[in-house]
Enzyme design. Structure first.
Site, PDB file in Angstrom:
ATOM      1  N   HIS A 114       0.738  -1.189   0.387  1.00  0.00           N
ATOM      2  CA  HIS A 114       0.244   0.160  -0.385  1.00  0.00           C
ATOM      3  C   HIS A 114       1.094   0.918  -0.168  1.00  0.00           C
ATOM      4  O   HIS A 114       0.146   2.376  -0.014  1.00  0.00           O
ATOM      5  CB  HIS A 114      -0.883  -0.079   1.124  1.00  0.00           C
ATOM      6  CG  HIS A 114      -0.490   0.287   2.760  1.00  0.00           C
ATOM      7  ND1 HIS A 114      -0.486  -0.599   3.490  1.00  0.00           N
ATOM      8  CD2 HIS A 114      -0.382   1.562   2.748  1.00  0.00           C
ATOM      9  CE1 HIS A 114       0.147  -0.524   4.637  1.00  0.00           C
ATOM     10  NE2 HIS A 114       0.000   1.298   4.738  1.00  0.00           N
TER      11      HIS A 114
ATOM     12  N   ASN B 143      -9.661  -4.531   5.540  1.00  0.00           N
ATOM     13  CA  ASN B 143      -8.786  -3.163   5.850  1.00  0.00           C
ATOM     14  C   ASN B 143      -9.487  -2.835   7.658  1.00  0.00           C
ATOM     15  O   ASN B 143     -10.337  -3.059   8.041  1.00  0.00           O
ATOM     16  CB  ASN B 143      -9.304  -2.382   4.731  1.00  0.00           C
ATOM     17  CG  ASN B 143      -8.498  -1.185   5.613  1.00  0.00           C
ATOM     18  OD1 ASN B 143      -6.811  -1.112   5.909  1.00  0.00           O
ATOM     19  ND2 ASN B 143      -8.492  -0.341   4.945  1.00  0.00           N
ATOM     20  N   TRP B 144      -8.318  -2.860   7.918  1.00  0.00           N
ATOM     21  CA  TRP B 144      -7.948  -2.739   9.449  1.00  0.00           C
ATOM     22  C   TRP B 144      -8.568  -3.913  10.809  1.00  0.00           C
ATOM     23  O   TRP B 144      -8.336  -3.717  11.713  1.00  0.00           O
ATOM     24  CB  TRP B 144      -9.116  -1.747   9.999  1.00  0.00           C
ATOM     25  CG  TRP B 144      -8.566  -0.197   9.386  1.00  0.00           C
ATOM     26  CD1 TRP B 144      -9.189   0.518   7.874  1.00  0.00           C
ATOM     27  CD2 TRP B 144      -7.400   0.794  10.017  1.00  0.00           C
ATOM     28  NE1 TRP B 144      -8.446   1.767   8.436  1.00  0.00           N
ATOM     29  CE2 TRP B 144      -7.207   1.617   8.994  1.00  0.00           C
ATOM     30  CE3 TRP B 144      -6.105   1.020  11.056  1.00  0.00           C
ATOM     31  CZ2 TRP B 144      -6.468   2.623   9.303  1.00  0.00           C
ATOM     32  CZ3 TRP B 144      -6.095   1.666  11.349  1.00  0.00           C
ATOM     33  CH2 TRP B 144      -5.766   2.911  10.398  1.00  0.00           C
TER      34      TRP B 144
ATOM     35  N   ASP C 103       0.876  -8.000   2.087  1.00  0.00           N
ATOM     36  CA  ASP C 103       1.094  -6.012   2.211  1.00  0.00           C
ATOM     37  C   ASP C 103       2.206  -5.786   2.265  1.00  0.00           C
ATOM     38  O   ASP C 103       2.872  -5.241   3.237  1.00  0.00           O
ATOM     39  CB  ASP C 103       0.138  -5.784   3.141  1.00  0.00           C
ATOM     40  CG  ASP C 103       0.495  -4.179   2.801  1.00  0.00           C
ATOM     41  OD1 ASP C 103       0.332  -3.830   1.020  1.00  0.00           O
ATOM     42  OD2 ASP C 103      -0.590  -3.719   3.578  1.00  0.00           O
TER      43      ASP C 103
ATOM     44  N   ASN D 171      -9.887   4.852   2.832  1.00  0.00           N
ATOM     45  CA  ASN D 171      -9.215   3.977   4.342  1.00  0.00           C
ATOM     46  C   ASN D 171      -9.657   5.093   5.426  1.00  0.00           C
ATOM     47  O   ASN D 171      -9.864   4.847   6.160  1.00  0.00           O
ATOM     48  CB  ASN D 171      -8.095   3.879   4.035  1.00  0.00           C
ATOM     49  CG  ASN D 171      -6.984   3.206   4.752  1.00  0.00           C
ATOM     50  OD1 ASN D 171      -7.114   2.492   5.395  1.00  0.00           O
ATOM     51  ND2 ASN D 171      -5.972   3.796   5.688  1.00  0.00           N
TER      52      ASN D 171
ATOM     53  N   GLY E 186       2.292   5.815   8.993  1.00  0.00           N
ATOM     54  CA  GLY E 186       3.903   7.098   8.876  1.00  0.00           C
ATOM     55  C   GLY E 186       4.988   5.688   9.528  1.00  0.00           C
ATOM     56  O   GLY E 186       6.222   5.229   8.317  1.00  0.00           O
ATOM     57  N   ASN E 187       4.242   4.782  10.224  1.00  0.00           N
ATOM     58  CA  ASN E 187       5.037   3.663   9.976  1.00  0.00           C
ATOM     59  C   ASN E 187       3.991   2.056   9.303  1.00  0.00           C
ATOM     60  O   ASN E 187       5.018   0.813   9.518  1.00  0.00           O
ATOM     61  CB  ASN E 187       4.380   2.524  11.435  1.00  0.00           C
ATOM     62  CG  ASN E 187       5.309   2.869  12.819  1.00  0.00           C
ATOM     63  OD1 ASN E 187       4.829   3.221  13.756  1.00  0.00           O
ATOM     64  ND2 ASN E 187       6.434   2.697  13.004  1.00  0.00           N
ATOM     65  N   SER E 188       4.044   1.990   8.495  1.00  0.00           N
ATOM     66  CA  SER E 188       3.821   1.031   7.459  1.00  0.00           C
ATOM     67  C   SER E 188       4.154   0.513   6.573  1.00  0.00           C
ATOM     68  O   SER E 188       5.755   1.739   6.366  1.00  0.00           O
ATOM     69  CB  SER E 188       2.981   2.072   6.303  1.00  0.00           C
ATOM     70  OG  SER E 188       1.434   1.891   6.895  1.00  0.00           O
TER      71      SER E 188
ATOM     72  N   PHE F 234       1.762  -3.681   9.004  1.00  0.00           N
ATOM     73  CA  PHE F 234       1.365  -2.667   7.461  1.00  0.00           C
ATOM     74  C   PHE F 234      -0.067  -1.883   7.959  1.00  0.00           C
ATOM     75  O   PHE F 234      -0.751  -1.554   7.733  1.00  0.00           O
ATOM     76  CB  PHE F 234       0.989  -3.893   6.704  1.00  0.00           C
ATOM     77  CG  PHE F 234      -0.090  -4.802   7.203  1.00  0.00           C
ATOM     78  CD1 PHE F 234       0.729  -5.615   7.753  1.00  0.00           C
ATOM     79  CD2 PHE F 234      -1.654  -4.594   6.388  1.00  0.00           C
ATOM     80  CE1 PHE F 234      -0.438  -6.449   7.564  1.00  0.00           C
ATOM     81  CE2 PHE F 234      -2.136  -6.032   6.480  1.00  0.00           C
ATOM     82  CZ  PHE F 234      -2.175  -6.962   7.240  1.00  0.00           C
ATOM     83  N   ASP F 235      -0.500  -2.284   9.497  1.00  0.00           N
ATOM     84  CA  ASP F 235      -2.206  -1.301  10.036  1.00  0.00           C
ATOM     85  C   ASP F 235      -1.864  -2.332  11.314  1.00  0.00           C
ATOM     86  O   ASP F 235      -1.054  -2.884  11.825  1.00  0.00           O
ATOM     87  CB  ASP F 235      -3.139  -3.077   8.950  1.00  0.00           C
ATOM     88  CG  ASP F 235      -4.163  -2.149   9.252  1.00  0.00           C
ATOM     89  OD1 ASP F 235      -4.231  -0.977   9.078  1.00  0.00           O
ATOM     90  OD2 ASP F 235      -5.517  -2.790   8.367  1.00  0.00           O
TER      91      ASP F 235
END
Lengths: 753, 753
Positions: free
Chosen positions: B102, B230-231, B239, B345, B681-683, B699-700
């Site tokens: 993503h 997602n989430w 991902d 998102n 930002g950590n993604s 990733f989430d």
């Protein structure tokens, strides 16, 4: 629901009823046993079979002598009754009855108005005279006796070759047995068919005709979670309702009258606040409707690839139509609630079932197993002689039936859903049946059925909304118009032609045709219905286009009906051969559900719905609050929220002394899961503990087990129950029902909660 | 994403970017720490702080010396980089980079066409020359050094009273420090502000400008589960994406060129196939964007009651608009994917956040705690003298800011979303900034920013769809037209008046106004954009109505901007007082996230999302198949399904010898949960084991923890990671990436899977 109600049940019982509708539509679909019933959890056992599995019962945890459990006169089963197609049970000496809220919707709706909506607000009769009549269609049936009569049927069928003749023989014998059984004027009898004709049992029931609503929780408790949570876990639904059966002063069944008195049952259940926990032995006694666990691979294949997908499409379309119609007015909303909810529920069920079907890969497994069975038959000359030819003929007939059913299906939807069409169809059919001697009349149209039939017509008329009826009819005419040449319905073709529905003008033409059919609406009038109900064939006349349309359809309906009878005659003679082969191979098995009294047993147990999720088997008041959003269907009433907080505060402070608090949960139990094997018709069934005491109410199955009517998956099949302590707590703390608690033997706790 | 990119980031990074958009919109919203950070799981620690919590780290399971973990030159953190606002890490000596799929959507989209849709099909470069340029806006930033510079700021602010002057002082000093730091021509520097102005750190990063896409899985693996999952947990998303950084032949950062060579990082991570299991120690190193864990109750109250509900409404409307527009053509579908997905998102995030906010009842708790802090301050004369007045002034200013922000919010949405409006706004602002000396220019518009700015304009232009742009503009003008008298935008009023948008004619008038604004579309042309980009204020002329409209807005934009600067100046001077009071009371704490490098540590651990559900912390290939329906987003590619079956068959047969098979799971790990504390930002952040080896990719976050940016709930907050073994398995078994495995040190297993 019973075989009888398959033809006569009102919209009230749509949940059970639609299941029968599908049964009929899928008369040629099914699934065979994947393994002999060796597990405790699988099996809906006949009371008479319980002694054969006494060892299993004891091992599972039953603390009652099996003989007591089997006893229909003095055991707990004597308190387990059929209430309008659901199961219910007596819980007091004065005929107080507990069942599910969703089984009471018809009665609640009947006593509601747009301004006093009991579905929304709930209802608690403060004294006996406040109890509300559930309506003319409401019946309590108490099973008094079950008598094996298979021998008489074998004798009657000896030498009969013709299918229709076979049907008539079976049908005639059933009617004769029923007539004798009902001669006392207060009984309701039926001959239940097991395993498609392998066994016949005469079921003798006492028939109580004055049933009254005593208590229903508000929607936000009784239907908490609504369609979103339906079939789902974790669950937090207070799906209960209380009724009372009334009889004449002489103690005999009587029509509704103010002078009637509460019925005093021979047996009622002890309501226990002991509760359950993970691993507890539980059993469910009730009247499961239909299962299809012994069907041929070709029936399974058809259900998965053709029948269910087709049904799902139609249900989805109809639900959309009704949802739109419900937005029109408060009155339409109330009137269409039961039908829309029933169809939506059945849609979700069908989707889940198809999903489960596919995931189980049962069709492939069954095809393999069936081939193995045939191989086993082929190994032995006697087995070959006994089974080969009947199985071949059965396969051929089922295949043929699949090929020609489409027209009958469309006609069935049309004649069942729109209120005016259904009313016309019932009255028209009755007019013809009236001409016959009573014992020759179709089941559901005999004299014994008339009062119930009339009651249901009246009840149905109360749900009539013209615009909704018309929209459904437009949709169903469109379906009929889509039939291929060989399956077309001439009367429908003539109607559409008359209104110019051809080619690009189809839609406008269908609209005009429907407007025409609904131009008089005489069937919406009580007077017309009553007149036509009493009329025989000759006096059955009307200028109402709807009635004329339905009357014109009768020859085709008769033709289809005769074909169904032939098919039924054939199947009754041949399906038992398959079941016999299975028994020959695997030994004794429980029979498919057929709306007779059954017992299933298992344990309180969670499950894993999919990877990385584990469900634990109990929910509590804490979870009710956790789901609360303030918006329906997750809107706990303020008084209930307050009561939950009060209860939890007392538990935290160590001041809660009430017997319905579960120390393990640190709250009051709300719903729980068990491994019991249940299906539609079991709704409202008492959940009994090892001592036979009432600890819950069966009210649903889990989504992952929706295919369980066809294929039982031990790992993921669960039943969902109301924890009876939730009812006790709510009556005491929220709903002002202490007098009902007293009646159930739960006097005020010494110290309050 | 960094503070800089807050002003300049392209649509590519919308996920991070929208978060900043909201940050800006909610400049006056927040939440304070509910308890001192005493738990292992909570906290995004600065590398420099790690030695202070060495005991905690060791106790939790870290096997690496803390000094090694802190070392930005030789420790694993040296391999942790910022890639376009996401986090990424080097995994080979040749500059191979792993991050999330993503985070790669912009680059994948850039290299896709309607006929060769790499988003759908995935991509694996077979050799270096096949690697695809990620575009002019793509940047790899490697943190070389962090230097504390708080003293210089304290000195510069001494005696400054005026808010705007304070802002200018801080801003000027930042620019000066950055200029010196970037003097070598290959660095990217920033001064990071901690805790709203309590601390300043100069961050020195190496800036690589040629980034290329090496590998992306097909959508059905990389976005498996799509918006539905997602989430959510359980999760089965692959991902990941691989990039490579390139530099000039001299080894120095260079613009994209075919002659460039792979960058050789000083440090890259060891990719481990050892895997994780429940309880494993893990840590995440990365660049978390923003948290609000030290805010005042009044900011919390506003976020919950006003800001988030308002944002949710606008996002929901915009998503609907874009969904409709995407149906128009295959090209519109591709071009709008990133924007729509980003908004959707963020919508889901905002809804979950608000939900979590409400459930946590954090506002009430914080109100209480704040009162207690004030009570504690009042007990002591020194504390009173130090904190009382600054806190009073802070509260008053924040309240005042809330009262006047509405106009700025609407203008911000309008100038940011429609591509042409945003392009015009950027160019117009730049034209004015160009007139100033470079050090006086706004951050994001200085000479150092021009190349990136132009790259992003170009990238954005590729996503322009006229109809979608217009629909968004109609919607946003409607918002502007709904502003109350005091907040109205005169230029918008004039526009609407001109096109007769009054009273009942509003809608038609807005349509005409928008048609007018889009009548020339000169900004869609590369030539025009380039010309205007280079033009100063005087040469900045055009007959394009869109440009004229935006130019007319500049005085208001300047006014609002100045007010924002005053507010920022005030807050930088006063918010630290609150943080100081908290430290005074509770001792040392980790600072709020601010896009600088941080480390969080915890364990692999499941959780209970609600009553009666327990999530276990790992998923596997079995769960991927279990979710497969054949319909997007649950459509496992046939080759992957086949590979999963093959792998499982070998495991069952005991023939699977590959190092990436998890014996505990009986499959290959796919995703896992941990208690680490992460945010946007950590993604793409590397998940490291106790030895500092790469075992996963963050990733989430989970749905239940969406409010964690504001309030950290230890019980339910989890991070969601890709198990790196899923990448290894997929590259080997499905996606033809053995050469990449070799590069990461995972040669062909001796026996195949």
């Amino acid at each position: 629901m019973s075989t009888v109600s398959l033809f006569a049940a009102g919209l009230t019982h749509l949940r059970a009823n639609l299941r029968s509708l599908l049964v009929a539509a899928l008369v040629c679909v099914s699934l065979q046993l994947l393994a002999p019933p060796s597990h405790a959890d699988e099996g809906m056992w006949m009371p008479a079979q319980l002694s054969q599995i006494a060892g299993q019962l004891t091992k599972a945890g039953l603390k009652l002598p099996t003989a007591t459990l089997q006893d229909l006169k003095k055991g707990p089963l004597a308190a387990v009754i059929n209430l309008n197609g659901c199961t219910a049970s007596f819980v007091s000496a004065d005929g107080l009855i507990v069942t599910n809220h969703h089984c009471a919707v018809g009665a609640i709706q009947r006593n509601s108005t747009a301004s006093a909506n009991l579905l929304e607000a709930g209802f608690t009769a403060k004294k006996r005279t406040d109890e509300r009549w559930a309506g003319p269609g409401s019946r309590v049936l108490i099973t008094l006796k079950e008598t094996e009569v298979t021998g008489q049927f074998r004798a009657a069928l000896k030498g009969v070759k013709d299918d229709l003749a076979a049907f008539e023989k079976v049908d005639g014998l059933k009617k004769q047995l029923i007539k004798t059984c009902e001669a006392d004027g207060q009984s309701r009898c039926r001959v239940a068919t097991y395993d498609g004709g392998a066994r016949y049992v005469l079921v003798h029931q006492l028939d109580l005709r004055d049933v009254r609503l005593v208590h229903a929780p508000p929607r936000a408790i009784g239907v908490y979670g609504g369609d979103i949570d339906n079939w789902m876990w974790p669950r937090h639904t207070g799906d209960w309702a209380l009724f009372r059966a009334y009889v004449g002063k002489d103690g005999r069944p009587a029509d509704h009258a103010n002078t009637n008195v509460p019925f005093r049952p021979k047996k009622w259940l002890t309501v226990s606040a002991q509760g359950v926990k993970a691993g507890s032995y539980v059993m469910v006694a009730g009247y499961p409707g239909r299962t299809y666990r012994y069907r041929l691979p070709l029936e399974l294949k058809d259900a998965e690839a053709v029948s269910y997908p087709r049904t799902i499409k139609i249900l989805a379309d109809l639900v959309t139509i009704l949802e739109t119609q419900q937005k029109a007015s408060a009155s339409a909303r109330v009137k269409l609630t039961s039908l829309r909810a029933g169809l939506a529920n059945y849609l979700k069920y069908s989707r889940g079932l198809l999903d489960g079907f596919r995931k189980s890969q049962a069709t492939a497994a069954e095809t393999k197993r069936y081939a193995a069975l045939k191989g086993w038959i082929a190994q032995d000359a006697i087995r070959r002689a006994t089974y080969e030819r009947p199985l071949q003929r059965l396969e051929a007939r089922l295949t043929e039936m699949q090929g020609r059913r489409r027209r009958a299906e469309v006609l069935r939807w049309m004649l069942r859903l729109p209120v005016l069409v259904r009313t016309a169809a019932t009255l028209d059919w009755l007019a013809t049946e009236r001409e016959k001697p009573d014992e020759k009349r179709d089941r559901g149209y005999q004299k014994r059925d008339w009062a119930r039939l009339q009651g249901r017509l009246e009840q149905r008329a109360r749900t009539y909304v013209k615009a909704a009826d018309q929209e459904m009819m437009v949709y169903l005419l469109r379906q009929a118009n889509g039939l291929p040449g060989s399956a077309r319905i001439a009367v429908v073709d003539a109607l559409l032609k008359k209104f110019g529905a051809k080619g690009s003008k189809t839609e406008a033409g269908i609209s005009r045709a429907v407007a025409h059919l609904y131009s008089k609406q005489t069937l919406a009038k009580d007077k017309t219905r009553k007149k036509l109900f009493a009329a025989g064939r000759k006096k059955f006349k009307s200028r109402d286009p709807m009635l004329k349309f339905v009357m014109a359809l009768q020859p085709l309906r008769r033709k289809i009906d005769e074909q169904h009878k032939r098919d039924a005659g054939f199947l009754a003679a041949h399906r038992p051969a398959y079941l016999a082969a299975l028994r020959d191979r695997f030994g004794e098995m429980y029979p498919d559900a057929n709306s007779t009294l059954r017992v299933t047993f298992g344990n309180v147990k969670g499950y894993s719905p999919r990877e990385s999720i584990q469900y634990t088997p109990q929910t509590s008041l804490a979870g009710v609050l956790e789901k609360h959003t303030g918006k329906a269907p997750f809107d706990v009433p303020p008084s209930a929220r307050e009561a939950i907080r009060r209860t939890h505060a007392k538990i935290r402070q160590g001041r809660a002394t009430s017997p319905w608090i579960d120390k393990g949960l640190g709250s009051v139990g709300v719903n729980f899961l068990s491994t019991c094997d249940t299906t539609g018709g079991n709704s409202g069934s008492p959940t009994l503990d090892a001592q036979g005491r009432l600890v819950g109410l069966l009210f649903d199955g889990n989504y992952e087990a929706m295919a369980s009517d066809w294929v039982f998956d031990r790992v993921k099949t669960r039943s969902i129950h109301v924890d009876i302590r939730y009812l006790l707590w709510a009556l005491h703390e929220v709903l002002g029902g202490q007098h009902l608690l007293n009646e159930m033997g739960h006097g005020t706790p010494k110290r309050s909660l």
